[in-house]
Design an enzyme around this catalytic site. Structure first.
Site, PDB file in Angstrom:
ATOM      1  N   HIS A 114       0.883  -1.207  -0.271  1.00 40.61           N
ATOM      2  CA  HIS A 114      -0.129  -0.176   0.023  1.00 40.61           C
ATOM      3  C   HIS A 114       0.859   1.204   0.117  1.00 40.61           C
ATOM      4  O   HIS A 114       1.974   1.093   0.666  1.00 40.61           O
ATOM      5  CB  HIS A 114      -0.986   0.131   1.143  1.00 40.61           C
ATOM      6  CG  HIS A 114      -2.012   1.007   1.125  1.00 40.61           C
ATOM      7  ND1 HIS A 114      -1.670   2.292   1.627  1.00 40.61           N
ATOM      8  CD2 HIS A 114      -2.976   0.914   0.708  1.00 40.61           C
ATOM      9  CE1 HIS A 114      -2.843   2.865   1.410  1.00 40.61           C
ATOM     10  NE2 HIS A 114      -3.678   2.102   0.769  1.00 40.61           N
ATOM     11  N   GLU A 193      -3.911   1.910  -7.378  1.00 38.25           N
ATOM     12  CA  GLU A 193      -4.238   3.007  -6.359  1.00 38.25           C
ATOM     13  C   GLU A 193      -3.298   4.444  -6.854  1.00 38.25           C
ATOM     14  O   GLU A 193      -2.358   4.204  -6.324  1.00 38.25           O
ATOM     15  CB  GLU A 193      -4.099   2.848  -4.912  1.00 38.25           C
ATOM     16  CG  GLU A 193      -5.072   1.780  -4.483  1.00 38.25           C
ATOM     17  CD  GLU A 193      -5.345   1.829  -3.076  1.00 38.25           C
ATOM     18  OE1 GLU A 193      -6.601   2.015  -2.714  1.00 38.25           O
ATOM     19  OE2 GLU A 193      -4.562   1.883  -2.144  1.00 38.25           O
TER      20      GLU A 193
HETATM   21  O1  LIG Z   1      -6.160   3.894   0.114  1.00 36.86           O
HETATM   22  C1  LIG Z   1      -7.035   3.536  -0.154  1.00 36.86           C
HETATM   23  C2  LIG Z   1      -7.586   2.186   0.193  1.00 36.86           C
HETATM   24  O2  LIG Z   1      -6.599   1.178   0.376  1.00 36.86           O
HETATM   25  C3  LIG Z   1      -8.225   4.307  -0.989  1.00 36.86           C
HETATM   26  O3  LIG Z   1      -8.614   5.248   0.212  1.00 36.86           O
HETATM   27  P1  LIG Z   1      -9.977   6.038   0.067  1.00 36.86           P
HETATM   28  O4  LIG Z   1     -10.997   4.951  -0.629  1.00 36.86           O
HETATM   29  O5  LIG Z   1     -10.178   6.400   1.250  1.00 36.86           O
HETATM   30  O6  LIG Z   1      -9.525   7.200  -1.092  1.00 36.86           O
END
Ligand SMILES: O=C(CO)COP(=O)(O)O
Length: 279
Positions: A114, A193
């Site tokens: 992450h 992400e």
């Molecule tokens: O980092 C995230 C999930 O791991 C995404 O976060 P948000 O959905 O709060 O933008």
């Protein structure tokens, strides 16, 4: 089959400690939250595989609150890059949690790489005056190897910062090639992400942008499932779910303005929209 994941980050920290938890006292938070969201996950278990990533302190509560017939999985937010071995290290891992330690607590999934974990590792290197993204990816690779060895499924996260957007192939290519080097990909899903889309008040990429990157990830990983995370909310859940090369969503916050937080009813609404029931 779709995948829906929730990353509960440190949403347990009470408001009076500068966090966002107003839902339950810390001692009950894991059980309370699990009790509130398991119905939704069970309701949609034929359409999606679900896993929830908890802070370590709540793994036992979550495993306990999960009924034997529940199909969703308990996940942890990260593991250490070494583990116990017969005739080797018996558990001398002060401060670190290993893949086998969380597996023995009932955990089946792990989130690795992450961006908040990547930033932590890069920050340690920065203390020594070093910038080395490949080293970060090599450490993450060791974690992935430990996870697979312990029988955990892995959600491996990749993504570019705003400044890296013009060389996203290099950044994400290295994250995939180094982070997943030599790994049996059958138990791996990849979360895309974009760092610039995570959290409150951030823009979410459009479907063409996500398609471009998700196709790249699939071509580089022999077709691993690709999960989109970053600003996934009720309003964009249908748009994100309809992107053909995206196989699921990773939810952080469910409310991005006002009293921001992860709320069980918000989770239910996002899941409903994502899986096409509440168009
Ligand atoms: O980092 C995230 C999930 O791991 C995404 O976060 P948000 O959905 O709060 O933008």
């Amino acid at each position: 089959m779709k995948y829906i994941f929730a990353n509960l980050k440190r949403f347990d920290i009470p408001k009076e400690m500068d966090g966002i938890n107003t839902l339950a006292p810390v001692s009950l938070w894991g059980s309370y939250l699990t009790g509130q969201i398991r119905e939704t996950m069970n309701q949609y278990s034929a359409q999606a595989e679900f896993a929830v990533f908890y802070p370590e302190a709540y793994l036992l509560q979550a495993a306990d609150a999960k009924a034997a017939e529940d199909g969703w999985k308990v996940g942890v937010q990260g593991i250490y890059r070494e583990d116990t071995e017969k005739g080797g290290n018996f558990g001398a891992f002060t401060t670190n949690r290993t893949a086998k330690s969380v597996k023995s607590m009932g955990c089946e999934y792990v989130l690795i790489g992450h961006c908040e974990e990547r930033m932590d590792k890069a920050g340690v290197l920065a203390h020594a005056g070093i910038t080395d993204s490949e080293a970060v990816n090599r450490i993450l690779n060791e974690e992935v190897v430990c996870a697979v060895k312990a029988g955990l499924s892995v959600l491996y996260c990749v993504g570019e910062t705003e400044a890296e957007q013009n060389r996203w192939q290099d950044v994400i290519g290295e994250q995939l090639d180094v982070g997943l080097n030599g790994v049996d990909l059958s138990g791996i899903s990849v979360a895309y992400e974009p760092l610039w889309a995570i959290g409150p008040g951030k823009p979410v990429p459009d479907s063409d942008y996500i398609t471009k990157i998700a196709s790249f990830i699939k071509s580089r990983t022999d077709g691993c499932p690709v999960i989109y995370g970053g600003g996934l909310k009720e309003e964009n859940a249908r748009m994100l779910a309809e992107i053909p090369c995206v196989d699921g969503g990773l939810i952080g916050l469910t409310k991005f303005s006002g009293d921001i937080g992860f709320y069980p009813d918000g989770f239910a609404s996002i899941v409903e929209k994502y899986l096409g029931e509440g168009k």
